[in-house]
Scaffold this motif. Sequence first.
Motif, PDB file in Angstrom:
ATOM      1  N   ALA A  37      46.254  46.802  42.945  1.00 61.14           N
ATOM      2  CA  ALA A  37      45.731  47.316  41.679  1.00 61.14           C
ATOM      3  C   ALA A  37      44.369  46.686  41.427  1.00 61.14           C
ATOM      4  CB  ALA A  37      46.675  47.021  40.518  1.00 61.14           C
ATOM      5  N   ILE A  38      43.466  47.475  40.866  1.00 59.96           N
ATOM      6  CA  ILE A  38      42.122  47.014  40.518  1.00 59.96           C
ATOM      7  C   ILE A  38      41.991  47.072  39.004  1.00 59.96           C
ATOM      8  CG2 ILE A  38      39.652  47.289  40.960  1.00 59.96           C
ATOM      9  CD1 ILE A  38      41.304  47.000  43.507  1.00 59.96           C
ATOM     10  N   CYS A  39      41.389  46.042  38.419  1.00 56.29           N
ATOM     11  CA  CYS A  39      41.144  46.068  36.980  1.00 56.29           C
ATOM     12  C   CYS A  39      39.840  45.343  36.682  1.00 56.29           C
ATOM     13  CB  CYS A  39      42.299  45.427  36.206  1.00 56.29           C
ATOM     14  SG  CYS A  39      42.419  43.632  36.391  1.00 56.29           S
ATOM     15  N   GLU A 230      33.280  48.166  33.552  1.00 55.29           N
ATOM     16  CA  GLU A 230      34.569  48.654  34.058  1.00 55.29           C
ATOM     17  C   GLU A 230      34.404  49.792  35.048  1.00 55.29           C
ATOM     18  OE1 GLU A 230      38.867  48.831  32.206  1.00 55.29           O
ATOM     19  OE2 GLU A 230      37.651  50.479  31.418  1.00 55.29           O
ATOM     20  N   SER A 231      33.373  50.621  34.877  1.00 58.04           N
ATOM     21  CA  SER A 231      33.131  51.723  35.821  1.00 58.04           C
ATOM     22  C   SER A 231      32.928  51.210  37.236  1.00 58.04           C
ATOM     23  CB  SER A 231      31.904  52.534  35.394  1.00 58.04           C
ATOM     24  OG  SER A 231      32.108  53.160  34.154  1.00 58.04           O
ATOM     25  N   GLY A 232      32.337  50.024  37.357  1.00 61.00           N
ATOM     26  CA  GLY A 232      32.115  49.447  38.676  1.00 61.00           C
ATOM     27  C   GLY A 232      33.414  49.103  39.379  1.00 61.00           C
ATOM     28  N   MET A 233      34.397  48.617  38.625  1.00 60.92           N
ATOM     29  CA  MET A 233      35.691  48.302  39.218  1.00 60.92           C
ATOM     30  C   MET A 233      36.485  49.570  39.509  1.00 60.92           C
ATOM     31  SD  MET A 233      35.517  45.130  39.703  1.00 60.92           S
ATOM     32  CE  MET A 233      37.174  44.541  40.089  1.00 60.92           C
ATOM     33  N   PRO A 248      48.704  51.831  49.098  1.00 59.55           N
ATOM     34  CA  PRO A 248      48.598  52.446  47.768  1.00 59.55           C
ATOM     35  C   PRO A 248      47.659  51.626  46.886  1.00 59.55           C
ATOM     36  CG  PRO A 248      50.897  52.197  48.427  1.00 59.55           C
ATOM     37  CD  PRO A 248      50.083  51.413  49.402  1.00 59.55           C
ATOM     38  N   VAL A 249      46.725  52.300  46.224  1.00 56.83           N
ATOM     39  CA  VAL A 249      45.743  51.624  45.364  1.00 56.83           C
ATOM     40  C   VAL A 249      45.781  52.257  43.985  1.00 56.83           C
ATOM     41  CG1 VAL A 249      43.320  51.030  45.011  1.00 56.83           C
ATOM     42  CG2 VAL A 249      44.258  51.086  47.336  1.00 56.83           C
ATOM     43  N   GLU A 250      45.842  51.423  42.966  1.00 58.52           N
ATOM     44  CA  GLU A 250      45.905  51.886  41.579  1.00 58.52           C
ATOM     45  C   GLU A 250      44.792  51.229  40.779  1.00 58.52           C
ATOM     46  OE1 GLU A 250      48.012  54.110  38.576  1.00 58.52           O
ATOM     47  OE2 GLU A 250      48.562  53.886  40.684  1.00 58.52           O
ATOM     48  N   PHE A 251      44.124  51.996  39.902  1.00 57.69           N
ATOM     49  CA  PHE A 251      43.184  51.397  38.955  1.00 57.69           C
ATOM     50  C   PHE A 251      43.871  51.300  37.603  1.00 57.69           C
ATOM     51  CE2 PHE A 251      40.049  51.648  35.562  1.00 57.69           C
ATOM     52  CZ  PHE A 251      39.274  50.555  35.874  1.00 57.69           C
ATOM     53  N   ILE A 252      43.815  50.125  36.983  1.00 62.38           N
ATOM     54  CA  ILE A 252      44.421  49.919  35.666  1.00 62.38           C
ATOM     55  C   ILE A 252      43.302  49.648  34.667  1.00 62.38           C
ATOM     56  CG2 ILE A 252      46.021  48.567  34.285  1.00 62.38           C
ATOM     57  CD1 ILE A 252      47.541  47.881  36.824  1.00 62.38           C
ATOM     58  N   ALA A 253      43.121  50.537  33.734  1.00 57.09           N
ATOM     59  CA  ALA A 253      42.070  50.390  32.730  1.00 57.09           C
ATOM     60  C   ALA A 253      42.426  49.282  31.748  1.00 57.09           C
ATOM     61  CB  ALA A 253      41.860  51.702  31.990  1.00 57.09           C
ATOM     62  N   THR A 254      41.393  48.658  31.196  1.00 57.22           N
ATOM     63  CA  THR A 254      41.561  47.603  30.202  1.00 57.22           C
ATOM     64  C   THR A 254      41.172  48.143  28.829  1.00 57.22           C
ATOM     65  OG1 THR A 254      40.931  45.954  31.873  1.00 57.22           O
ATOM     66  CG2 THR A 254      40.951  45.247  29.570  1.00 57.22           C
ATOM     67  N   GLU A 255      42.078  48.069  27.891  1.00 57.38           N
ATOM     68  CA  GLU A 255      41.751  48.526  26.537  1.00 57.38           C
ATOM     69  C   GLU A 255      40.820  47.527  25.863  1.00 57.38           C
ATOM     70  OE1 GLU A 255      43.887  49.640  22.260  1.00 57.38           O
ATOM     71  OE2 GLU A 255      45.104  48.998  23.978  1.00 57.38           O
ATOM     72  N   GLN A 256      39.788  48.051  25.204  1.00 54.27           N
ATOM     73  CA  GLN A 256      38.864  47.173  24.481  1.00 54.27           C
ATOM     74  C   GLN A 256      39.595  46.532  23.301  1.00 54.27           C
ATOM     75  OE1 GLN A 256      36.656  44.924  23.787  1.00 54.27           O
ATOM     76  NE2 GLN A 256      34.893  46.181  24.388  1.00 54.27           N
ATOM     77  N   CYS A 257      39.479  45.207  23.178  1.00 57.29           N
ATOM     78  CA  CYS A 257      40.150  44.508  22.078  1.00 57.29           C
ATOM     79  C   CYS A 257      39.239  44.355  20.858  1.00 57.29           C
ATOM     80  CB  CYS A 257      40.658  43.142  22.528  1.00 57.29           C
ATOM     81  SG  CYS A 257      39.372  41.994  23.050  1.00 57.29           S
ATOM     82  N   ILE A 258      37.940  44.601  21.033  1.00 55.14           N
ATOM     83  CA  ILE A 258      37.001  44.536  19.915  1.00 55.14           C
ATOM     84  C   ILE A 258      36.913  45.925  19.303  1.00 55.14           C
ATOM     85  CG2 ILE A 258      34.624  44.040  19.194  1.00 55.14           C
ATOM     86  CD1 ILE A 258      34.434  42.230  21.705  1.00 55.14           C
ATOM     87  N   LYS A 259      37.263  46.029  18.035  1.00 57.25           N
ATOM     88  CA  LYS A 259      37.347  47.329  17.365  1.00 57.25           C
ATOM     89  C   LYS A 259      36.217  47.500  16.352  1.00 57.25           C
ATOM     90  CE  LYS A 259      41.366  47.921  19.421  1.00 57.25           C
ATOM     91  NZ  LYS A 259      41.535  48.836  20.556  1.00 57.25           N
ATOM     92  N   TRP A 260      35.959  48.752  16.009  1.00 58.31           N
ATOM     93  CA  TRP A 260      34.991  49.106  14.966  1.00 58.31           C
ATOM     94  C   TRP A 260      35.736  49.859  13.871  1.00 58.31           C
ATOM     95  CZ3 TRP A 260      34.083  48.996  20.064  1.00 58.31           C
ATOM     96  CH2 TRP A 260      32.941  48.310  20.514  1.00 58.31           C
ATOM     97  N   LYS A 261      35.522  49.488  12.627  1.00 58.58           N
ATOM     98  CA  LYS A 261      36.221  50.144  11.527  1.00 58.58           C
ATOM     99  C   LYS A 261      35.285  51.104  10.786  1.00 58.58           C
ATOM    100  CE  LYS A 261      39.024  49.142   7.455  1.00 58.58           C
ATOM    101  NZ  LYS A 261      39.586  48.082   6.585  1.00 58.58           N
TER     102      LYS A 261
END
Length: 261
Positions: A37-39, A230-233, A248-261
């Motif tokens: 897996a790549i992240c 993240e696009s690079g990974m 088998p290779v999987e890409f796992i996206a990382t959710e942004q933890c910094i939010k905008w209200k």
Amino acid sequence: MEWTIRQVVNELTSNPIENTVDTLKFGDENNKIKKIAICFMPTYEVIKQAIKQGVNLLICHEGVFFQHDGDQVVESGVGQKKWKLIQSSGIAIYRLHDAIHHEYQPDGIMEGLLHHLDWMDDVEEHKEIATIIQIPKRKLSDVIDYVKHKLNLSTVRYVGDLSMNCSRIAMLVGYRGGGLTAIPAFEVDQVDLVIYGEGPEWETPEYIRDANNQGNRIGAIILGHLESEESGMRYLAKRIEKRFPTIPVEFIATEQCIKWK
């Protein structure tokens, strides 16, 4: 053909970098690869997801324990719980940071971002820190909308006049938005716009403010660190699939933890 973790890692880097952070952080390098897996960021949730999917080698870009130099376990309840998850699963974690930025030509993280934005054909020059591109003239507001659409972003920060025209752009991924790296793009490369991940807010943005108040028409789009890299990974995952077609290779996206209200 069966591959070991060490064999795969050796294929990812060819020239050892002094004092590199690119090392196997966890796991036995002699183990056979079952699934990769790549992240971008090896968060607690990303690691849990990788384990659930049967991954035994996770390749990440940033550090496991909230720091760049060194990956020693942070002495806190949060760090210890993350360490126990890794240890109990037996998952191997390899960090690929320095080589993909400095050994890959062009910079592998930059290349992934340019592919994601469909700007590879617009590259004028790959420099050590930045890539200069030339696109058809369009307003800053239109460039922002295009970038947001391509990267699936709801918001970005920017500096400058939305009605200004842009055609010559310097791209700087990750933490390369500081004055020492971004300002020369305006002074030397004569760009209209810089697009970067992050940097000190009192440097490049303030330079642009003063420049515009002196009659210049320049700007910046500030993507965020994760959003610029993240696009690079994700692109690395495609490279690995081609190099190791039996794994088998999987890409796992990382959710942004910094939010905008």
